[in-house]
Design an enzyme around this catalytic site. Structure first.
Site, mmCIF file in Angstrom:
data_model
loop_
_atom_site.group_PDB
_atom_site.id
_atom_site.type_symbol
_atom_site.label_atom_id
_atom_site.label_comp_id
_atom_site.label_asym_id
_atom_site.label_seq_id
_atom_site.Cartn_x
_atom_site.Cartn_y
_atom_site.Cartn_z
ATOM 1 C CB SER A 31 16.746 7.836 -84.011
ATOM 2 O OG SER A 31 17.037 7.414 -82.744
ATOM 3 C CG HIS A 61 23.750 2.465 -85.619
ATOM 4 N ND1 HIS A 61 22.735 3.390 -85.550
ATOM 5 C CD2 HIS A 61 23.302 1.464 -86.407
ATOM 6 C CE1 HIS A 61 21.716 2.957 -86.273
ATOM 7 N NE2 HIS A 61 22.029 1.789 -86.798
ATOM 8 C CG HIS A 79 19.456 5.690 -77.420
ATOM 9 N ND1 HIS A 79 20.115 5.498 -78.612
ATOM 10 C CD2 HIS A 79 18.624 6.747 -77.604
ATOM 11 C CE1 HIS A 79 19.689 6.407 -79.482
ATOM 12 N NE2 HIS A 79 18.788 7.175 -78.893
ATOM 13 C CE1 TYR A 81 17.791 1.808 -77.861
ATOM 14 C CE2 TYR A 81 16.629 3.802 -77.198
ATOM 15 C CZ TYR A 81 17.308 3.068 -78.158
ATOM 16 O OH TYR A 81 17.518 3.594 -79.396
ATOM 17 C CD GLU A 82 22.508 2.244 -77.875
ATOM 18 O OE1 GLU A 82 23.368 1.690 -78.564
ATOM 19 O OE2 GLU A 82 22.439 3.487 -77.739
ATOM 20 C CB ALA A 109 12.970 10.236 -83.766
ATOM 21 C CG MET A 204 12.489 5.531 -76.132
ATOM 22 S SD MET A 204 12.723 3.946 -76.939
ATOM 23 C CE MET A 204 11.029 3.573 -77.443
ATOM 24 C CB SER A 205 17.144 10.210 -76.642
ATOM 25 O OG SER A 205 16.421 11.123 -77.430
ATOM 26 C CG ASN A 228 5.903 7.328 -83.975
ATOM 27 O OD1 ASN A 228 7.075 7.711 -83.868
ATOM 28 N ND2 ASN A 228 5.197 6.904 -82.942
ATOM 29 C CG HIS A 240 13.460 1.408 -85.631
ATOM 30 N ND1 HIS A 240 13.654 2.570 -84.898
ATOM 31 C CD2 HIS A 240 14.640 1.172 -86.265
ATOM 32 C CE1 HIS A 240 14.893 3.005 -85.081
ATOM 33 N NE2 HIS A 240 15.510 2.186 -85.910
HETATM 34 N N1 HPA Z 1 7.639 6.442 -78.414
HETATM 35 C C1 HPA Z 1 8.868 6.516 -77.864
HETATM 36 N N2 HPA Z 1 9.940 6.892 -78.549
HETATM 37 C C2 HPA Z 1 9.780 7.224 -79.846
HETATM 38 C C3 HPA Z 1 8.542 7.179 -80.480
HETATM 39 C C4 HPA Z 1 7.401 6.770 -79.709
HETATM 40 O O1 HPA Z 1 6.258 6.704 -80.198
HETATM 41 N N3 HPA Z 1 8.730 7.570 -81.768
HETATM 42 C C5 HPA Z 1 10.057 7.860 -81.888
HETATM 43 N N4 HPA Z 1 10.698 7.645 -80.731
#
Ligand code: HPA
Length: 268
Positions: A31, A61, A79, A81-82, A109, A204-205, A228, A240
């Site tokens: 991402s 995308h 993903h 989750y999609e 990420a 999440m990947s 983050n 996000h």
């Molecule tokens: N949690 C889950 N997935 C993520 C995060 C997070 O804090 N940051 C980027 N992808």
């Protein structure tokens, strides 16, 4: 798995009429990291030109393959989750297998759990914890692509990690990636649990793709961009925008690391 054998054959047929390049190195970008592809030379092929690729669920995308003699880079993941079935989530790796790729670099990420990490840091993935609640290898298996019970004890090649750490002119830390389904971010209690389980970062990947790559015998390496700090580590909400913002901020550094690792993998 018979289903994957069929998909790989279908990819091979499609690719035969699209490109003659058969690189040995594959890259999957996470991402907010697709811009890394811009500076590389190669032929760009939109996913929509490859009939076996799943359809993106987010408008705008589109996803593309950038391919040259040395590498095949995929920008745009599918993903879990999609709502994509887990067997579709791993199609980028099946496409790379169809090309004959032998080494794979995945990037993502991730939220930082380890308090020594800070946003913008790039971490080499040492291992993962699969908490997605599924596995892409669930289903009948006839043994023709790989073992029924694939070994995952060197999922992120120790030898390649060592070479990267020894070669790259960048102080790299290693960490354990916990893969969850998302799409909600974790609660602070979940992050405390993940920390106790030994996770350094969360996302999440990546986990499904790395399982399939190992099953297929593709040597794999991965990097997380800590975008983050995970929920509850700092007294601030997650967004996000923060994830995308940090990814954009470290783009140049990340690009130079990815390019150096691609070069290193090509010479393996
Ligand atoms: N949690 C889950 N997935 C993520 C995060 C997070 O804090 N940051 C980027 N992808």
């Amino acid at each position: 798995m018979a289903e994957y054998t069929k998909t790989i054959h279908a990819f091979r047929e499609s690719l035969n009429s699209i490109t003659e390049s058969r690189p040995k190195v594959g890259v999957i970008l996470g991402s907010g990291l697709s811009k890394i592809a811009d500076s590389l030379s190669g032929e760009t092929i939109d996913y929509s030109k490859i009939p076996e690729m799943p359809k993106p669920t987010v408008e705008g995308h589109r996803g593309f393959l950038k391919i040259s003699r040395d590498f095949a880079l995929l920008a745009g993941r599918f993903h879990y989750y999609e709502g994509h079935p887990i067997h579709d989530v791993v199609k980028p790796v099946l496409l790379l297998q169809a090309l004959g790729v032998e080494q794979l670099l995945v990037t993502n990420a991730a939220g930082g759990i380890n308090p020594d990490f800070s946003p913008g840091q790039i971490v080499l993935i040492r291992d993962h914890i699969n908490l997605m609640g599924t596995n892409p290898l669930i289903g009948p298996d006839n043994g023709e692509l790989g073992p029924r019970f694939p070994d995952m004890s060197d999922a992120y090649s120790r030898a390649l990690r060592k070479r990267i750490i020894d070669t790259l002119d960048y102080p790299l830390t290693e960490g354990v990636y916990a893969g969850l389904s998302g799409p909600s971010y974790e609660t602070p209690a979940e992050i405390r649990m993940l920390k106790q389980l030994g996770a350094d970062m969360v996302g999440m990947s990546t986990v499904p793709e790395v399982i399939i790559a190992n099953y297929l015998g593709i040597r794999t390496i991965g990097f997380s961009c800590i975008t983050n700090m995970a929920a509850g580590i700092l007294d601030q909400p997650l967004s996000h925008q923060e994830v995308i913002g940090t990814a954009a901020r470290v783009e140049n550094r990340f690009r130079s690391i990815v390019e150096s690792v691609m070069e290193l993998l090509t010479s393996e």
